[in-house]
Design a protein around this motif. Structure first.
Motif, short mmCIF file in Angstrom:
data_model
loop_
_atom_site.label_atom_id
_atom_site.label_comp_id
_atom_site.label_asym_id
_atom_site.label_seq_id
_atom_site.Cartn_x
_atom_site.Cartn_y
_atom_site.Cartn_z
N PRO A 88 0.81 -1.23 0.00
CA PRO A 88 0.00 0.00 0.00
C PRO A 88 0.84 1.28 0.00
O PRO A 88 0.36 2.33 -0.44
N LEU A 89 2.10 1.19 0.47
CA LEU A 89 2.97 2.37 0.51
C LEU A 89 3.27 2.91 -0.89
O LEU A 89 3.69 4.05 -1.05
N ILE A 90 3.04 2.07 -1.89
CA ILE A 90 3.30 2.49 -3.26
C ILE A 90 2.46 3.70 -3.65
O ILE A 90 2.89 4.57 -4.41
N ILE A 91 1.25 3.79 -3.09
CA ILE A 91 0.35 4.90 -3.41
C ILE A 91 0.98 6.23 -2.97
O ILE A 91 0.98 7.21 -3.71
N ASP A 92 1.52 6.24 -1.75
CA ASP A 92 2.15 7.46 -1.23
C ASP A 92 3.34 7.86 -2.09
O ASP A 92 3.55 9.04 -2.36
N TRP A 93 4.14 6.86 -2.52
CA TRP A 93 5.32 7.16 -3.34
C TRP A 93 4.90 7.76 -4.69
O TRP A 93 5.49 8.74 -5.15
N ILE A 94 3.89 7.18 -5.32
CA ILE A 94 3.44 7.68 -6.62
C ILE A 94 2.92 9.11 -6.50
O ILE A 94 3.27 9.99 -7.31
N ILE A 95 2.08 9.36 -5.50
CA ILE A 95 1.54 10.72 -5.32
C ILE A 95 2.67 11.71 -5.05
O ILE A 95 2.68 12.83 -5.59
N GLU A 96 3.63 11.28 -4.25
CA GLU A 96 4.79 12.14 -3.96
C GLU A 96 5.54 12.51 -5.23
O GLU A 96 5.93 13.67 -5.43
N GLN A 97 5.74 11.52 -6.12
CA GLN A 97 6.44 11.78 -7.38
C GLN A 97 5.69 12.80 -8.23
O GLN A 97 6.27 13.71 -8.82
N LEU A 98 4.37 12.65 -8.28
CA LEU A 98 3.58 13.53 -9.14
C LEU A 98 3.42 14.93 -8.54
O LEU A 98 3.31 15.92 -9.29
N ILE A 99 3.44 15.03 -7.23
CA ILE A 99 3.43 16.37 -6.61
C ILE A 99 4.77 17.07 -6.88
O ILE A 99 4.81 18.28 -7.14
N LYS A 100 5.87 16.31 -6.88
CA LYS A 100 7.17 16.89 -7.25
C LYS A 100 7.13 17.39 -8.70
O LYS A 100 7.68 18.45 -9.02
N LYS A 101 6.48 16.61 -9.55
CA LYS A 101 6.33 17.03 -10.95
C LYS A 101 5.56 18.36 -11.02
O LYS A 101 5.97 19.30 -11.72
N THR A 102 4.45 18.44 -10.28
CA THR A 102 3.64 19.66 -10.27
C THR A 102 4.43 20.84 -9.73
O THR A 102 4.34 21.96 -10.26
N ASN A 103 5.24 20.62 -8.70
CA ASN A 103 6.04 21.71 -8.13
C ASN A 103 7.06 22.24 -9.14
O ASN A 103 7.29 23.45 -9.22
N TRP B 110 -4.52 18.01 -5.59
CA TRP B 110 -3.76 16.98 -4.89
C TRP B 110 -4.26 16.79 -3.45
O TRP B 110 -4.25 15.68 -2.93
N LEU B 111 -4.73 17.88 -2.82
CA LEU B 111 -5.29 17.76 -1.47
C LEU B 111 -6.54 16.89 -1.49
O LEU B 111 -6.73 16.02 -0.62
N LYS B 112 -7.39 17.12 -2.46
CA LYS B 112 -8.61 16.32 -2.58
C LYS B 112 -8.27 14.85 -2.75
O LYS B 112 -8.91 13.97 -2.13
N LEU B 113 -7.28 14.56 -3.58
CA LEU B 113 -6.89 13.17 -3.81
C LEU B 113 -6.35 12.52 -2.54
O LEU B 113 -6.73 11.40 -2.19
N THR B 114 -5.48 13.21 -1.82
CA THR B 114 -4.91 12.63 -0.60
C THR B 114 -5.98 12.40 0.46
O THR B 114 -5.87 11.46 1.26
N GLN B 115 -7.01 13.23 0.47
CA GLN B 115 -8.10 13.05 1.43
C GLN B 115 -8.98 11.85 1.08
O GLN B 115 -9.60 11.24 1.95
N GLN B 116 -9.02 11.51 -0.21
CA GLN B 116 -9.87 10.42 -0.68
C GLN B 116 -9.18 9.06 -0.65
O GLN B 116 -9.86 8.02 -0.64
N LYS B 117 -7.87 9.04 -0.64
CA LYS B 117 -7.13 7.80 -0.93
C LYS B 117 -7.44 6.66 0.05
O LYS B 117 -7.41 5.49 -0.33
N GLU B 118 -7.72 6.99 1.31
CA GLU B 118 -7.97 5.94 2.30
C GLU B 118 -9.33 5.26 2.11
O GLU B 118 -9.53 4.15 2.60
N THR B 119 -10.22 5.91 1.40
CA THR B 119 -11.59 5.37 1.26
C THR B 119 -11.81 4.66 -0.07
O THR B 119 -12.90 4.14 -0.32
N LEU B 120 -10.79 4.64 -0.93
CA LEU B 120 -10.95 4.08 -2.27
C LEU B 120 -10.26 2.73 -2.39
O LEU B 120 -9.27 2.45 -1.70
N THR B 121 -10.74 1.90 -3.30
CA THR B 121 -10.06 0.64 -3.61
C THR B 121 -8.77 0.96 -4.37
O THR B 121 -8.57 2.06 -4.88
N THR B 122 -7.89 -0.03 -4.44
CA THR B 122 -6.62 0.16 -5.15
C THR B 122 -6.84 0.58 -6.60
O THR B 122 -6.20 1.51 -7.10
#
Length: 321
Positions: free
Chosen positions: A96-111, A136-148
């Motif tokens: 499951p940690l893969i989700i955090d890594w992917i979002i982190e990479q894409l936020i770096k891209k956005t920055n 990105w805030l909306k996505l991080t708030q939703q991630k715990e409630t969604l399926t993979t």
């Protein structure tokens, strides 16, 4: 330095710890310890001794096409590592940690996209900054409630929305000074995208080589789907750095460094970087990577930031259980 052979009929050979490049009436002698990569984009001859010298020093030899895309690569059998790391890569893909890594990479891209807009279109920075932060805030708030499956779809959807906003701003506000065609057109039908594709190709090559040299499997990605004979992990890891190429292409066009005579047109429609363009603009990319970039109060050469990010991923993999 990256040794680039861009002259048809050139010959690459070896003498002691030097590579000798003969091209027409010119001869260059380069110490192997100064070379980090060899790229060949024109038909040439290369001696087996030169190949073995490069392999001994773990220098990849890449053959690229007119768009900068790698068609073949030679590297030392010493590249890579024990299978443990690759097994960890498979484990991480299921963690499951893969989700955090992917979002982190894409936020770096956005920055990094924010940096481009702030530098070249400052009037649009606040809009882009606020909107993308909200996405990105909306996505991080939703991630715990969604399926993979759903979270992966949401991640790709958010990335697409951010990317569309970014390119829409660039196209609208850089006109008429710079014409930017649609990114989905391949080959490029405008000079901006022709150069951008070439820089992306060089970046892919550099990232793939770094991935292999650190022992990771370039074909096992986390965000991008598996693709036959495609180094999809390089597709993942390129994302934070794409904006570097975007910004440099804007710079060379705004300052009329890149001009129409640096491109050839195929079939009256498709643009490619020509020999004069490669001679002028490839060194610009290498110079750019050898400049420092400050991120989170740390200054590193940009090329070292690339290796730093891959090393960080490697450490995450080794800690995966």
């Amino acid at each position: 330095m990256e040794l680039i052979i861009n002259t048809h009929g050139a010959h690459l050979s070896k003498k002691q710890n030097y590579l000798i490049v003969k091209a027409k009436n010119e001869i260059r002698k380069i110490n192997i310890y100064k070379i980090t990569a060899i790229t060949i984009n024109k038909a040439c001859t290369i001696s087996s001794e030169a190949i073995l010298l490069a392999a001994k020093h773990k220098i990849a030899v890449s053959f690229v096409d007119a768009t900068g895309k790698v068609q073949s690569k030679l590297w030392s059998p010493q590249f890579g590592s024990i299978a443990t790391l690759r097994r960890k890569q498979i484990q991480f893909a299921k963690n499951p940690l893969i989700i955090d890594w992917i979002i982190e990479q894409l936020i770096k891209k956005t920055n990094n996209q924010k940096n481009v807009i702030e530098q070249y279109i400052p009037s649009q920075f606040k809009l882009f900054d606020e909107k993308t932060d909200a996405y990105w805030l909306k996505l991080t708030q939703q991630k715990e409630t969604l399926t993979t499956l759903n979270i992966f779809n949401k991640i790709r959807g958010t990335e697409g929305v951010v990317g569309k906003l970014y390119w829409d701003i660039l196209r609208k506000h850089l006109k008429p000074e710079i014409k930017i065609g649609l990114r989905r057109q391949r080959p490029a039908t405008d000079t901006f995208n022709a150069l951008l594709n070439y820089y992306y190709g060089m970046l892919y090559n550099q990232i793939e080589t770094a991935i292999i040299s650190m022992g990771l499997d370039p074909y096992l990605a986390f965000l991008h789907n598996d693709q036959y004979q495609q180094p999809t992990l390089a597709f993942d890891l390129i994302e934070p750095f794409r904006a570097w190429a975007d910004g440099l292409v804007i710079h060379v066009f705004k300052n009329t460094i890149a001009q129409s005579q640096h491109f050839d047109k195929l079939n009256g429609k498709y643009y490619y970087l020509n020999k004069a363009g490669k001679k002028l603009l490839i060194p610009k990319w290498n110079e750019y990577l050898n400049q420092k970039e400050k991120i989170n109060n740390t200054n590193r050469l940009r090329k070292n930031w690339i290796r730093y990010e891959i090393e960080n991923l490697k450490q995450k993999l080794m800690q995966c259980k």
